[in-house]
Motif scaffolding. Sequence first.
Motif: not given
Length: 776
Positions: A39-45, A50-51, A59-60
């Motif tokens: 599992h992957y979590l990004k709290p703030v991006s 698209r980036e 995707k990968f």
Amino acid sequence: MSQSTLHRHLKTHLIFGANTSLGKTIISTLLLRNTPYSHYLKPVSTGPSREADDGHISKFAASAKVKCLYQYKEALSPHLAATGDVPNDLTILRGVQEYVQRIKEDSGRGSLFLETAGGVHSPTPSGTSQADAYRPLRWPICLVADSRLGGISASISAFESLHLRGYDLDVVCMFEDGQYQNHVYLRDYFEKKGVNLVAIPRPPERNQVVEKDEEKLGEWYEKVGGSDVVKEMAESLMERHKTRLSNIDSMAGRAYNKIWYPFTQHTSVSPRNILTIDSASGDCFQGHKASERNKELEVLEPMFDGSASWWTQGLGHGNPELSLAAAYSAGRYGHVMFAGTIHEPALKLAENLLKHLQNLRLQKCFFSDNGSTGMEVATKMALSAAYEKYKWDKPKNEIGVIGLKGSYHGDTIGAMDCSEPSTFNEKVHWYKGRGYWFDFPQVKMINGQWTVRAPEVPELADVSSEYNSLGEVFDIQARLSSPIARKYRRYVRETLHKLVKEDKMTFGALIMEPVILGAGGMLSADPLFQHCLVEVVREGSSLFGPAMTSPASDPDAWSGLPVVFDEVFTGLYRLGRFSAASLLQIDPDVSVHAKLLTGGLVPLCTTLASNSIYSAFLGSEKRDALLHGHSYTAHPIGCHVANTSLTRMREMDQDGSWQTFKNGWGGESKTNKSSVWSMWSEDFVRSVSKQESVESVFALGSVLAISLCDDANAGYSSSVAAGLQQWLSSGENGPKVHSRVLGNVFYLMASQKTSQVMIQSLEATLMKGLASGSKS
């Protein structure tokens, strides 16, 4: 409550970067591709969708489940990119915990990698450093080091920032670079720290054509992602997780075999009831009970620190400001001997205390290591000063002190002798209680009414009285002319006259804890009685012995007997004031301060005295001096942390940080010096006092004390509070609470930074426990 999630089958990691644009997302992708049920979590991006990093992962590392909590379009630092309703740090942490909970409910296994934004100290949307914002989680760290020019310094600085905040570093990974060879230097550096560094071949340079860029990167992932070095890195994280679990599981048993605990009857101790504390943050322990091992898959759970780490905690566990202060002074000084020297932290602390205690009597500051030794120093000071004035013709061991029943001043022999016989000292062979201890009226809320309850003393049989507010009880000036005050003075005068003239006792000091006698059972003394006691003692010079010297010209010189206030527990904002003495509206000649002095970080104590006390030790021979000291007297780390802590608490007092609590007690009045308040709301205190199982309640500052009814046993022999203690520790009806009891008295103590939301949650939970009759 924020928690350091540690689950048996769900492995969690934080991915931090030494700087921005180092390839954190690429490292995340490699780990996710080599970890089952990932599992992957990004709290703030931030930046164009698209980036976005979560899109790259999808995707990968297609098998991984991906989540982003907050996405901002502008490619700026989160604190600049965030617009509208900006989430605070607690909201983000709750989002993280909710996502963790969903994983547990779904499969309850695998690995979760939380990728931070930018570098270690890049701000969150609210502006807080990420290193501080994610600290309550205290997940192990994967640090992505910097392979660029200047990257060695940036990487080491990032590690030190994380290390200073109590994070554990599981692995360092970075891209190889043939020009700077940063990975070669850093591998050796981190190897000495016991941390493995993994160097990974650099990904291909970005291609302006998106399709070609993705094609080349896909080929790179296939080649590098399947390499032994990446597989071993992922496997090492799993092994470190197992090692951590094994260590936590075994600690209680190992402790049972090797540790002798304070204030503990070990016949009741077993590995099953020893709490293993993995870390602490804010108001909470992150703890594990061996008895829950087979019942719960959750290894660590947050528990509110209900004793404020035995009354020392003021600014929250893991406070980064205090940690930095300690590190700075450790780096600047280490420790330096203090006799005949001075360093800035000690001098500033002495000046700080002498200024803000606002007691003109106090002029000198003596440093020691803890409250008990500070009281030893105070006793030496007071008794020596009294002897120099009266020159009693009596053996030293016949000189006693005046105090209050239930008092406690520490476990060193001298401090112990200043208290009456009790559970604490009755089996200490060298103990000899030296003095007389007055029984005293106590302040309690009983069945919704603030009451001063008379002790079982014939002379004070009719002083019990009721008040509309706690502020009225502490309005000393209004009460000084009352009939009760006259009875207090007469009772003290007549008692002392009998003790000295008829029983031939000799006294050298008045020693007492102002307002609350802590270890005696959170006994709340009538402040008027304590005020009158000091007044009568100070007017009794002719009673205590013939003065051998001419009257002192110093208006702040002590008279009658030296007055010592033990503010080890009650001082420095524990009761809502810088000094508990201000609540009594009378100043001592000697004042002792510890516990909250350093905000709960390191041991330190100060004993402050008047010039008239100090002058008693001036002479022509060394033996005339105060011959007391410690190897770590005035250690710079403690002094600098204390200055930082006191400054922060004074700012909180002045900037309105406690105003919402004060409002619940009628607010702060600039004209009424007797105004008092508590973090525990008066409505809650009143409700508690009306419970069938409750005898009385008292609350002041961050202290809440509930005396439970127990007709069969009294004081320390009672076990009636144990059921409520166990009920709260279960966490079945609210936040888990770790607490200690004093016989039939159940108490909770907040830190000075505990939020109103937390207090309200604890109040609701405690009311449920009392209403359910949760007692043994």
